[in-house]
Design an enzyme around this catalytic site. Structure first.
Site, PDB file in Angstrom:
ATOM      1  N   LYS A  70       0.860  -1.177   0.000  1.00 28.39           N
ATOM      2  CA  LYS A  70       0.000   0.000   0.000  1.00 28.39           C
ATOM      3  C   LYS A  70       0.900   1.231   0.000  1.00 28.39           C
ATOM      4  CE  LYS A  70      -3.755   2.265   2.538  1.00 28.39           C
ATOM      5  NZ  LYS A  70      -4.627   2.186   3.733  1.00 28.39           N
TER       6      LYS A  70
ATOM      7  N   LYS B 158      -1.917  -1.613  -3.846  1.00 24.16           N
ATOM      8  CA  LYS B 158      -2.767  -0.421  -3.868  1.00 24.16           C
ATOM      9  C   LYS B 158      -1.897   0.823  -3.979  1.00 24.16           C
ATOM     10  CE  LYS B 158      -6.161   2.069  -1.032  1.00 24.16           C
ATOM     11  NZ  LYS B 158      -6.889   2.120   0.249  1.00 24.16           N
TER      12      LYS B 158
END
Length: 261
Positions: free
Chosen positions: A130, A183
């Protein structure tokens, strides 16, 4: 939604400001709005897989994914709350627990908590890579969950750092993750490919709010065709090696693809 072929949904809570505090107290409430929503949806749509978010930023008045103590994130204290959240979500009926907080060691701790409580079939989809991205802003605006001070760069990953994703993937796999996530998605297809080639675990990719909003904005300005751009974007993510894609355009994509059959 299920009629379109969508078999899972990821839920994110929007907590009332008066329920937020620096200890993220509401996150530990078994009967909070989020857990009640999970239970209600699961009762009405038992075949729909529910992906539950585990992080403190929706509940914290500081807006961070972890507890802030002396202007620093307290990793270990945060993990205790994350484990409590994960267990409550599993009790409510969540099929997949998705820790999005990026605290060190939280996957192993959550796995142990679930195992001890006999939730052995509850999956963990770890936000493995992330990145500290500029493309989360529409989501943060919608949930009013942006940090009130500082940023999230001390626990989210640096965009230029490619090799760290492989390190995090190995750690999460060793700690018991069932699915690894990258992400954002469309700007990080190289990372998706790296992880897909380095592990046998499924790779999830999150096509985030900013990526989706750019497609919408481009269509409004008549510089792209939304439907074509959305499908091309999702195809590129899939082509990179994603086993599953989380996208705000999921319903649109299913309708577009269904119309082409």
């Amino acid at each position: 939604m299920q009629d379109l072929g969508i078999k899972a949904c990821a839920l994110f809570p929007n907590i009332l400001p008066e329920k937020k505090d620096s200890n993220a107290t509401e996150a530990k409430n078994l009967n909070n709005f989020y857990n009640e929503a999970i239970q209600s949806i699961k009762e009405q749509f038992p075949e729909l897989l529910i992906i539950a978010d585990v992080a403190l930023d929706p509940y914290s008045s500081d807006g961070h994914d972890g507890l802030v103590r002396n202007n620093k994130i307290d990793n270990d204290a945060t993990i205790e709350i994350l484990c409590n959240m994960a267990l409550n979500q599993a009790k409510a009926g969540a099929d997949i627990i998705a820790p999005s907080d990026m605290m060190d060691g939280r996957v192993g701790a959550i796995r142990q908590t679930l195992e001890d409580a006999l939730f052995t079939d509850t999956l963990i989809m770890s936000y493995t890579a992330k990145y500290a991205s500029a493309f989360y802003q529409p989501f943060r605006d919608a949930l009013n969950s942006a940090p009130k001070k500082g940023d999230k760069k001390t626990y989210q990953m640096s965009p230029p750092n490619r090799k760290e994703a492989l390190k995090e993937a190995m750690l999460d796999e060793d700690e018991g993750a069932d699915i690894l996530m990258v992400k954002p998605a469309s700007l990080y297809t190289d990372i998706i490919r790296d992880l897909a080639e380095s592990t046998s675990l499924p790779i999830a990719a999150y096509h985030v709010s900013g990526e989706y909003s750019m497609l919408k904005a481009g269509a409004e300005k008549n510089v792209i065709t939304y439907e074509e751009a959305l499908i091309e974007t999702l195809v590129s993510i899939k082509r990179a090696g994603a086993s599953m894609i989380l996208s705000y355009g999921a319903i649109d994509a299913c309708m577009i693809l269904g119309a082409k059959k």
